[in-house]
Write a protein that holds these residues in place. Structure first.
Motif, PDB file in Angstrom:
ATOM      1  N   GLU A 488       0.439  -0.939   0.295  1.00 41.42           N
ATOM      2  CA  GLU A 488      -0.146  -0.029   0.074  1.00 41.42           C
ATOM      3  C   GLU A 488       0.645   1.288  -0.209  1.00 41.42           C
ATOM      4  N   ASN A 489      -0.099   2.321  -0.762  1.00 40.77           N
ATOM      5  CA  ASN A 489       0.979   3.234  -0.227  1.00 40.77           C
ATOM      6  C   ASN A 489       0.193   4.544   0.091  1.00 40.77           C
ATOM      7  N   SER A 490       0.524   5.481   1.066  1.00 39.10           N
ATOM      8  CA  SER A 490      -0.224   5.992   1.785  1.00 39.10           C
ATOM      9  C   SER A 490       0.306   8.021   1.993  1.00 39.10           C
ATOM     10  N   ASN A 491      -0.633   8.231   2.067  1.00 39.74           N
ATOM     11  CA  ASN A 491      -1.277  10.165   2.530  1.00 39.74           C
ATOM     12  C   ASN A 491      -1.574   9.845   3.335  1.00 39.74           C
ATOM     13  N   ASN A 492      -1.479  11.168   3.231  1.00 42.74           N
ATOM     14  CA  ASN A 492      -2.170  12.185   4.700  1.00 42.74           C
ATOM     15  C   ASN A 492      -3.854  12.299   4.030  1.00 42.74           C
ATOM     16  N   ALA A 493      -4.257  11.709   3.001  1.00 48.36           N
ATOM     17  CA  ALA A 493      -5.856  11.824   2.993  1.00 48.36           C
ATOM     18  C   ALA A 493      -6.156  10.157   3.020  1.00 48.36           C
ATOM     19  N   SER A 494      -5.639   9.227   2.292  1.00 47.88           N
ATOM     20  CA  SER A 494      -5.894   8.017   1.946  1.00 47.88           C
ATOM     21  C   SER A 494      -4.824   7.291   1.893  1.00 47.88           C
ATOM     22  N   LYS A 495      -4.910   5.541   1.448  1.00 49.81           N
ATOM     23  CA  LYS A 495      -4.284   5.330   1.276  1.00 49.81           C
ATOM     24  C   LYS A 495      -4.878   4.538  -0.343  1.00 49.81           C
ATOM     25  N   SER A 496      -3.618   3.975  -1.348  1.00 49.06           N
ATOM     26  CA  SER A 496      -3.524   3.204  -2.359  1.00 49.06           C
ATOM     27  C   SER A 496      -2.518   2.001  -2.533  1.00 49.06           C
ATOM     28  N   ASN A 497      -3.145   1.356  -3.542  1.00 46.76           N
ATOM     29  CA  ASN A 497      -2.462   0.501  -3.638  1.00 46.76           C
ATOM     30  C   ASN A 497      -2.250   0.071  -5.181  1.00 46.76           C
ATOM     31  N   THR A 498      -0.803   0.463  -6.244  1.00 42.82           N
ATOM     32  CA  THR A 498      -0.802   0.878  -7.688  1.00 42.82           C
ATOM     33  C   THR A 498      -1.417  -0.812  -8.150  1.00 42.82           C
ATOM     34  N   ASN A 499      -0.299  -1.685  -7.662  1.00 46.21           N
ATOM     35  CA  ASN A 499      -0.176  -3.725  -8.680  1.00 46.21           C
ATOM     36  C   ASN A 499      -1.610  -3.793  -8.107  1.00 46.21           C
ATOM     37  N   GLU A 500      -2.448  -3.663  -7.323  1.00 46.74           N
ATOM     38  CA  GLU A 500      -3.967  -4.051  -7.058  1.00 46.74           C
ATOM     39  C   GLU A 500      -4.670  -3.235  -7.268  1.00 46.74           C
ATOM     40  N   VAL A 501      -4.514  -2.375  -8.179  1.00 40.61           N
ATOM     41  CA  VAL A 501      -5.660  -1.527  -9.288  1.00 40.61           C
ATOM     42  C   VAL A 501      -4.995  -2.357 -10.624  1.00 40.61           C
ATOM     43  N   ARG A 502      -3.955  -2.718 -10.912  1.00 35.39           N
ATOM     44  CA  ARG A 502      -4.073  -3.679 -11.959  1.00 35.39           C
ATOM     45  C   ARG A 502      -4.156  -4.869 -12.044  1.00 35.39           C
ATOM     46  N   LEU A 503      -4.398  -5.694 -10.721  1.00 40.73           N
ATOM     47  CA  LEU A 503      -4.904  -6.719 -11.266  1.00 40.73           C
ATOM     48  C   LEU A 503      -6.042  -6.848 -10.864  1.00 40.73           C
ATOM     49  N   THR A 504      -6.925  -6.197 -10.284  1.00 40.44           N
ATOM     50  CA  THR A 504      -7.835  -5.870  -9.900  1.00 40.44           C
ATOM     51  C   THR A 504      -8.772  -5.637 -11.177  1.00 40.44           C
ATOM     52  N   LEU A 505      -8.371  -4.777 -12.202  1.00 35.87           N
ATOM     53  CA  LEU A 505      -9.093  -4.559 -13.875  1.00 35.87           C
ATOM     54  C   LEU A 505      -8.118  -6.160 -14.576  1.00 35.87           C
ATOM     55  N   LEU A 506      -7.835  -5.950 -14.509  1.00 34.06           N
ATOM     56  CA  LEU A 506      -6.722  -7.544 -14.987  1.00 34.06           C
ATOM     57  C   LEU A 506      -8.257  -8.655 -14.539  1.00 34.06           C
ATOM     58  N   SER A 507      -8.810  -8.956 -13.803  1.00 36.97           N
ATOM     59  CA  SER A 507      -9.461  -9.822 -12.761  1.00 36.97           C
ATOM     60  C   SER A 507     -10.816  -9.722 -13.606  1.00 36.97           C
ATOM     61  N   LEU A 508     -11.674  -8.422 -13.671  1.00 37.90           N
ATOM     62  CA  LEU A 508     -12.621  -8.069 -14.348  1.00 37.90           C
ATOM     63  C   LEU A 508     -12.497  -8.722 -15.869  1.00 37.90           C
TER      64      LEU A 508
END
Length: 632
Positions: A488-508
């Motif tokens: 996961e990547n963190s900033n002050n406001a929220s969290k994200s996960n770039t590789n999980e984004v790719r995996l999510t869309l590949l799965s769909l």
């Protein structure tokens, strides 16, 4: 401690917790406004910049309004937090003065009156009128508008708690009843039958009709809570001339109002809807006020008053004052007449909980108050309309989204407990659980039913075995821990996960290829991609927009937070859980009610993408993973 002092002490405790929440939210808002730049405010949906300032005009409520147009936006036009009633602040971006993103707030504050796409109408207070010409003349590249801190809602909640603590009569009775084990009173009559409702829905309507004091309709996902509530309101109006219907959010008020209009009831909606179309606008107070035959005459009188006010002060003799008094008197007379007709004709008055404090309702009392989505409302907000009612009907599901409480200490102290939960705990006999759901495949339903609803849910025969593909796996968990660097990547406001984004869309994409492009287009198979984290939602949206594969299907794909999907459903739900770390930290994924909402948006398929090793240290996610594996 007697039965009267105990409720008052508890309300005083609620007030203390609410004060803590107010101070924390105000501190965080002020700190955030100073610390983060305009681009971040825009990205979060809390500001429009730059804007073009359009015309100024007086609306039918005689408020000075100004049009604001967003000049830069993308496909996510509606991904912002501006809605009717929210306070806003105009600002100027001061270029070349130290920090280039400093916001100067010397321009007027106002309230959102209307939002549609890239156009917003802001109602200004009387003392801001002199600043309007200067605002319109400013360079468009400098001017923006941002949400400001909502003092009004807090003031209304504090006043409601204070009034409830002091209350005698009916309000005092309801206060003491709700806070103790005292039995609620009921009428006694045999069940009425409603052939178009199932057994538990019919029971719920009958319990509402029998209640002298209070009843709760507990509606888990897909169980037809709105259908049941609409029928209960319709049947109540065969016994009463008018009811008050409230909910926490504008969207929830819109939804129940629209269903009541479809049922043939005359609804008067105070405030403007969050979804703007002719049907929704047609039952708003403002539109009805404008459409009244006496309105043109009233408008002409108001215009004459404004022109008379603009006359030079040296011309303001006795004749001027007499004329002004005559015009004001006539305008007041017309307003009273129009309002008497509008409120006299309406069977349902609908507003947000805070909106029920509107001066238009001053002096009005109602036999019954219905509060929809009551499990999302702070208790203090519910007391705002309760003062107008003889009895209270609450509907919602405390196993779905809770009220938003930002102060941890206040949350720990119990501010997150809703009035609906309090009454359900004190008086389980007033609760009716709707048990049959009409949305999802029984495999999806069973996990939610087992964990949240004591395994009492049943699937309607027409949906229980419905699936997209033959022999399909209804729920799958795709383990993102197996891809390298999926942290996961963190900033002050929220969290994200770039590789999980790719995996999510590949799965769909892989699932879409199994279904077949033409079938998706022909059958309008729709998809919701959900993440609990806003930063992840933004990344997912960007990648869906960039993807050539998803281009033909974009109109069938929605990407949003859990809160953004409340009350909605899709054929396929894909959930990106983001969290991936060695420590097993899962943050606010510990609020399991959000996962209940996310999973139960699905009709036929759930795809969960998440780091199994991080998440399954928590018993809920471990059970969920085991449940999904057992379906194979």
């Amino acid at each position: 401690m007697n039965q009267t002092t105990a409720p008052i002490l508890e309300l005083q405790r609620q007030r203390t917790l609410l004060q803590m929440e107010y101070e924390e939210e105000k501190r965080a808002f002020d700190q955030q406004s100073e610390a983060i730049g305009i681009e971040r405010l825009v990205a979060r949906g809390d500001a429009w910049w730059p804007v073009r300032v359009g015309r100024s005009f007086y609306n039918s409520l005689n408020q000075l309004c100004i049009e604001v147009f967003r000049t830069q936006s993308d496909e996510d036009d509606d991904d912002h937090h501006f809605e009717f009633g929210r306070p806003v602040q105009f600002f100027v971006r001061e270029e070349g003065k130290g920090n280039p993103e400093k916001i100067a707030s010397s321009l007027p504050k106002g309230t959102v009156s209307f939002v549609d796409g890239d156009r917003m109408v802001v109602a200004l207070p009387d003392d801001a009128q002199s600043l309007t010409p200067g605002l319109a003349a400013l360079n468009a590249s400098q001017v923006g508008v941002q949400l400001s801190f909502d003092e009004t809602s807090y003031r209304m909640m504090f006043e409601a708690l204070d009034r409830t603590m002091r209350a005698k009569g009916r309000l005092g009775y309801l206060r003491d009843l709700f806070y103790t084990k005292q039995k609620a009173e009921t009428f006694s009559f045999p069940d009425m039958g409603f052939s178009y409702l199932n057994a538990t829905q019919q029971h719920a309507v009958n319990e509402v009709l029998r209640a002298k004091d209070v009843a709760i309709v507990h509606g888990p996902p897909g169980t037809g809570k709105t259908t049941t509530l609409v029928e209960a309101i319709y049947e109540t109006l065969r016994r009463e001339s008018q009811v008050l219907v409230c909910a926490q959010s504008n969207m929830a008020v819109d939804w129940i109002s629209e269903k009541l209009v479809d049922r043939g009831l005359n609804v008067l909606r105070l405030g403007n809807p969050s979804r703007v179309d002719d049907k929704m606008l047609s039952f708003t107070y403002e539109r009805r006020f404008e459409a009244h035959p006496d309105y043109p005459q009233l408008w002409a009188i108001r215009k004459a008053i404004r022109e008379l006010r603009g006359a030079k002060s040296k011309g303001r003799g006795e004749a001027w004052h007499q004329k002004m008094d005559r015009l004001k008197s006539r305008a007041t007379e017309l307003e009273i007449r129009i309002n008497a007709e509008l409120f006299g004709e309406a069977r349902v008055i609908a507003s947000t909980l805070v909106g029920s404090a509107n001066r238009l309702l001053d002096g009005m009392k109602f036999g019954t108050l219905f509060i929809d989505e009551a499990a999302q409302a702070m208790e203090a907000a519910c007391w705002i309309p309760i003062r107008r009612a003889q009895r209270v009907i609450l509907a919602g599901d405390h196993c779905q989204l809770p009220p938003t409480v930002k102060c941890y200490e206040a949350l720990k102290g119990g501010l997150g407990q809703t009035l609906m939960e309090r009454i359900a705990n004190n008086k389980p006999e007033v609760v009716t659980l709707l048990r049959m759901q009409y949305r999802m495949h029984e495999d999806i339903m069973h996990f939610s039913s087992n964990w949240f609803y004591h395994n009492l849910m049943v699937a309607a025969p027409e949906v229980g075995h419905r699936s997209i593909l033959d022999h399909d796996l209804t729920m799958v968990w795709i383990d993102s821990s197996e891809i390298p660097d999926s942290s996961e990547n963190s900033n002050n406001a929220s969290k994200s996960n770039t590789n999980e984004v790719r995996l999510t869309l590949l799965s769909l994409q892989a699932y879409f290829e199994l279904i077949g492009r033409q079938r998706i287009l022909d059958e309008h198979i729709d998809v919701g991609i959900i993440s609990p984290y806003r930063a992840q939602v933004q990344l997912l949206r960007q990648q869906v927009r960039k993807s050539e594969f998803f281009k033909p299907f974009r109109r069938f794909i929605s990407v949003n937070t859990v809160d953004g999907f409340q009350g909605q459903e899709r054929d396929i739900i894909v959930i990106s859980l983001v969290r991936s770390n060695e420590e097993g930290q899962i943050g606010f994924l510990r609020d399991l009610r959000r996962m209940n909402v996310a999973i139960t948006r699905a009709r036929m398929k759930v795809i969960i993408v998440g780091d199994r090793h991080t998440l399954t240290r928590h018993p809920f996610y471990r059970r969920l993973y085991q449940y999904i594996e057992a379906l194979r």
